[in-house]
Design a protein around this motif. Structure first.
Motif, PDB file in Angstrom:
ATOM      1  N   THR A   1      46.079   9.470  12.229  1.00 19.40           N
ATOM      2  CA  THR A   1      46.333   9.935  13.592  1.00 19.40           C
ATOM      3  C   THR A   1      45.278   9.410  14.557  1.00 19.40           C
ATOM      4  O   THR A   1      44.254   8.887  14.167  1.00 19.40           O
ATOM      5  N   ASN A   2      45.574   9.592  15.839  1.00 22.92           N
ATOM      6  CA  ASN A   2      44.601   9.280  16.882  1.00 22.92           C
ATOM      7  C   ASN A   2      44.850  10.227  18.050  1.00 22.92           C
ATOM      8  O   ASN A   2      45.878  10.865  18.146  1.00 22.92           O
ATOM      9  N   GLY A   3      43.904  10.344  18.928  1.00 25.38           N
ATOM     10  CA  GLY A   3      44.077  11.214  20.093  1.00 25.38           C
ATOM     11  C   GLY A   3      44.051  12.686  19.732  1.00 25.38           C
ATOM     12  O   GLY A   3      43.149  13.156  19.058  1.00 25.38           O
ATOM     13  N   VAL A   4      45.072  13.415  20.181  1.00 27.54           N
ATOM     14  CA  VAL A   4      45.119  14.870  19.972  1.00 27.54           C
ATOM     15  C   VAL A   4      45.841  15.257  18.682  1.00 27.54           C
ATOM     16  O   VAL A   4      45.940  16.430  18.363  1.00 27.54           O
ATOM     17  N   GLU A   5      46.340  14.293  17.959  1.00 30.35           N
ATOM     18  CA  GLU A   5      47.095  14.607  16.747  1.00 30.35           C
ATOM     19  C   GLU A   5      46.267  15.276  15.652  1.00 30.35           C
ATOM     20  O   GLU A   5      46.826  16.040  14.862  1.00 30.35           O
ATOM     21  N   PRO A   6      44.950  15.065  15.552  1.00 34.08           N
ATOM     22  CA  PRO A   6      44.190  15.813  14.539  1.00 34.08           C
ATOM     23  C   PRO A   6      44.313  17.332  14.700  1.00 34.08           C
ATOM     24  O   PRO A   6      44.246  18.069  13.730  1.00 34.08           O
ATOM     25  N   ALA A   7      44.537  17.789  15.930  1.00 38.55           N
ATOM     26  CA  ALA A   7      44.748  19.226  16.148  1.00 38.55           C
ATOM     27  C   ALA A   7      46.032  19.675  15.452  1.00 38.55           C
ATOM     28  O   ALA A   7      46.097  20.770  14.891  1.00 38.55           O
ATOM     29  N   TYR A   8      47.054  18.814  15.487  1.00 39.75           N
ATOM     30  CA  TYR A   8      48.293  19.125  14.769  1.00 39.75           C
ATOM     31  C   TYR A   8      48.015  19.214  13.271  1.00 39.75           C
ATOM     32  O   TYR A   8      48.490  20.133  12.602  1.00 39.75           O
ATOM     33  N   CYS A   9      47.261  18.270  12.736  1.00 42.98           N
ATOM     34  CA  CYS A   9      46.944  18.266  11.302  1.00 42.98           C
ATOM     35  C   CYS A   9      46.196  19.541  10.916  1.00 42.98           C
ATOM     36  O   CYS A   9      46.483  20.147   9.878  1.00 42.98           O
ATOM     37  N   LEU A  10      45.260  19.937  11.756  1.00 46.61           N
ATOM     38  CA  LEU A  10      44.501  21.155  11.496  1.00 46.61           C
ATOM     39  C   LEU A  10      45.427  22.362  11.484  1.00 46.61           C
ATOM     40  O   LEU A  10      45.366  23.195  10.577  1.00 46.61           O
ATOM     41  N   SER A  11      46.301  22.435  12.471  1.00 40.35           N
ATOM     42  CA  SER A  11      47.229  23.551  12.557  1.00 40.35           C
ATOM     43  C   SER A  11      48.193  23.570  11.372  1.00 40.35           C
ATOM     44  O   SER A  11      48.409  24.604  10.745  1.00 40.35           O
ATOM     45  N   ARG A  12      48.736  22.430  11.060  1.00 37.50           N
ATOM     46  CA  ARG A  12      49.771  22.334  10.027  1.00 37.50           C
ATOM     47  C   ARG A  12      49.220  22.537   8.623  1.00 37.50           C
ATOM     48  O   ARG A  12      49.767  23.295   7.838  1.00 37.50           O
ATOM     49  N   HIS A  13      48.175  21.840   8.259  1.00 33.85           N
ATOM     50  CA  HIS A  13      47.707  21.834   6.868  1.00 33.85           C
ATOM     51  C   HIS A  13      46.561  22.800   6.605  1.00 33.85           C
ATOM     52  O   HIS A  13      46.543  23.474   5.578  1.00 33.85           O
ATOM     53  N   ALA A  14      45.609  22.880   7.524  1.00 29.25           N
ATOM     54  CA  ALA A  14      44.459  23.742   7.268  1.00 29.25           C
ATOM     55  C   ALA A  14      44.773  25.206   7.555  1.00 29.25           C
ATOM     56  O   ALA A  14      44.214  26.089   6.909  1.00 29.25           O
ATOM     57  N   LEU A  15      45.658  25.477   8.491  1.00 25.81           N
ATOM     58  CA  LEU A  15      45.967  26.865   8.816  1.00 25.81           C
ATOM     59  C   LEU A  15      47.291  27.314   8.206  1.00 25.81           C
ATOM     60  O   LEU A  15      47.314  28.215   7.366  1.00 25.81           O
ATOM     61  N   GLU A  16      48.389  26.693   8.598  1.00 24.43           N
ATOM     62  CA  GLU A  16      49.702  27.109   8.098  1.00 24.43           C
ATOM     63  C   GLU A  16      49.851  26.857   6.603  1.00 24.43           C
ATOM     64  O   GLU A  16      50.393  27.692   5.880  1.00 24.43           O
ATOM     65  N   GLY A  17      49.374  25.723   6.135  1.00 24.68           N
ATOM     66  CA  GLY A  17      49.515  25.381   4.723  1.00 24.68           C
ATOM     67  C   GLY A  17      48.736  26.313   3.815  1.00 24.68           C
ATOM     68  O   GLY A  17      49.257  26.816   2.813  1.00 24.68           O
ATOM     69  N   VAL A  18      47.479  26.575   4.171  1.00 22.56           N
ATOM     70  CA  VAL A  18      46.660  27.482   3.361  1.00 22.56           C
ATOM     71  C   VAL A  18      47.216  28.901   3.444  1.00 22.56           C
ATOM     72  O   VAL A  18      47.244  29.623   2.446  1.00 22.56           O
ATOM     73  N   ASN A  19      47.705  29.298   4.605  1.00 22.85           N
ATOM     74  CA  ASN A  19      48.324  30.614   4.740  1.00 22.85           C
ATOM     75  C   ASN A  19      49.529  30.738   3.813  1.00 22.85           C
ATOM     76  O   ASN A  19      49.719  31.768   3.164  1.00 22.85           O
ATOM     77  N   ALA A  20      50.327  29.697   3.723  1.00 26.96           N
ATOM     78  CA  ALA A  20      51.490  29.719   2.829  1.00 26.96           C
ATOM     79  C   ALA A  20      51.036  29.822   1.369  1.00 26.96           C
ATOM     80  O   ALA A  20      51.648  30.542   0.573  1.00 26.96           O
ATOM     81  N   CYS A  21      49.961  29.147   1.021  1.00 27.06           N
ATOM     82  CA  CYS A  21      49.442  29.233  -0.344  1.00 27.06           C
ATOM     83  C   CYS A  21      49.034  30.669  -0.668  1.00 27.06           C
ATOM     84  O   CYS A  21      49.355  31.183  -1.743  1.00 27.06           O
ATOM     85  N   MET A  22      48.349  31.310   0.256  1.00 29.14           N
ATOM     86  CA  MET A  22      47.876  32.665   0.029  1.00 29.14           C
ATOM     87  C   MET A  22      49.023  33.668   0.056  1.00 29.14           C
ATOM     88  O   MET A  22      49.010  34.656  -0.668  1.00 29.14           O
ATOM     89  N   SER A  23      50.026  33.440   0.874  1.00 27.76           N
ATOM     90  CA  SER A  23      51.138  34.379   0.996  1.00 27.76           C
ATOM     91  C   SER A  23      52.097  34.306  -0.178  1.00 27.76           C
ATOM     92  O   SER A  23      52.630  35.322  -0.599  1.00 27.76           O
ATOM     93  N   ASN A  24      52.325  33.133  -0.688  1.00 24.06           N
ATOM     94  CA  ASN A  24      53.336  32.970  -1.724  1.00 24.06           C
ATOM     95  C   ASN A  24      52.861  33.319  -3.111  1.00 24.06           C
ATOM     96  O   ASN A  24      53.648  33.688  -3.960  1.00 24.06           O
ATOM     97  N   LEU A  25      51.599  33.200  -3.374  1.00 25.22           N
ATOM     98  CA  LEU A  25      51.124  33.393  -4.745  1.00 25.22           C
ATOM     99  C   LEU A  25      51.438  34.749  -5.347  1.00 25.22           C
ATOM    100  O   LEU A  25      52.043  34.811  -6.401  1.00 25.22           O
ATOM    101  N   PRO A  26      51.091  35.863  -4.707  1.00 29.42           N
ATOM    102  CA  PRO A  26      51.338  37.141  -5.361  1.00 29.42           C
ATOM    103  C   PRO A  26      52.802  37.386  -5.652  1.00 29.42           C
ATOM    104  O   PRO A  26      53.140  38.029  -6.627  1.00 29.42           O
ATOM    105  N   ALA A  27      53.699  36.904  -4.825  1.00 31.90           N
ATOM    106  CA  ALA A  27      55.119  37.128  -5.046  1.00 31.90           C
ATOM    107  C   ALA A  27      55.628  36.404  -6.295  1.00 31.90           C
ATOM    108  O   ALA A  27      56.645  36.755  -6.848  1.00 31.90           O
ATOM    109  N   LYS A  28      54.921  35.375  -6.767  1.00 27.02           N
ATOM    110  CA  LYS A  28      55.360  34.621  -7.936  1.00 27.02           C
ATOM    111  C   LYS A  28      55.023  35.314  -9.244  1.00 27.02           C
ATOM    112  O   LYS A  28      55.492  34.951 -10.281  1.00 27.02           O
ATOM    113  N   ARG A  29      54.192  36.301  -9.221  1.00 23.06           N
ATOM    114  CA  ARG A  29      53.736  36.955 -10.446  1.00 23.06           C
ATOM    115  C   ARG A  29      54.763  37.884 -10.994  1.00 23.06           C
ATOM    116  O   ARG A  29      55.455  38.564 -10.471  1.00 23.06           O
TER     117      ARG A  29
END
Length: 104
Positions: free
Chosen positions: A76-104
């Motif tokens: 990426t270049n410009g403002v797109e790193p903010a998208y990456c941060l939002s998508r993978h560092a925030l939403e992605g990690v949140n999905a990892c934490m939210s989905n795990l207990p339900a799989k047990r």
């Protein structure tokens, strides 16, 4: 004079504090770890408690999100790193934490 009896009633149950039955295993593990910590077992059984805290599916999911974040930022270049941060560092990690207990 005779003391009078006092009636004490428990407050109504708070629905927000109830846990999802699909997350029973994680709630039990959290309670066990908390009790062990209060009893001082973390000093004696540190390795065992560390293993109880480790959850492989969550660790692998977060590792994958970490990798995807760096791949996203690298192209990426410009403002797109903010998208990456939002998508993978925030939403992605949140999905990892939210989905795990339900799989047990």
């Amino acid at each position: 004079m005779k003391p009078s009896a006092t009636t004490i009633a428990a407050p109504p149950a708070n629905k927000a504090l109830r846990h999802d039955p699909m997350r029973e295993a994680i709630v039990r593990r959290m309670a066990t770890l908390a009790a062990m910590r209060v009893l001082g077992a973390d000093v004696v059984w540190r390795t065992r408690m560390t293993r109880m805290l480790d959850d492989r599916p969550t660790r692998e999911c977060i590792r994958a999100q970490h990798l995807q974040y760096y791949q996203c930022v690298s192209v990426t270049n410009g403002v797109e790193p903010a998208y990456c941060l939002s998508r993978h560092a925030l939403e992605g990690v949140n999905a990892c934490m939210s989905n795990l207990p339900a799989k047990r």
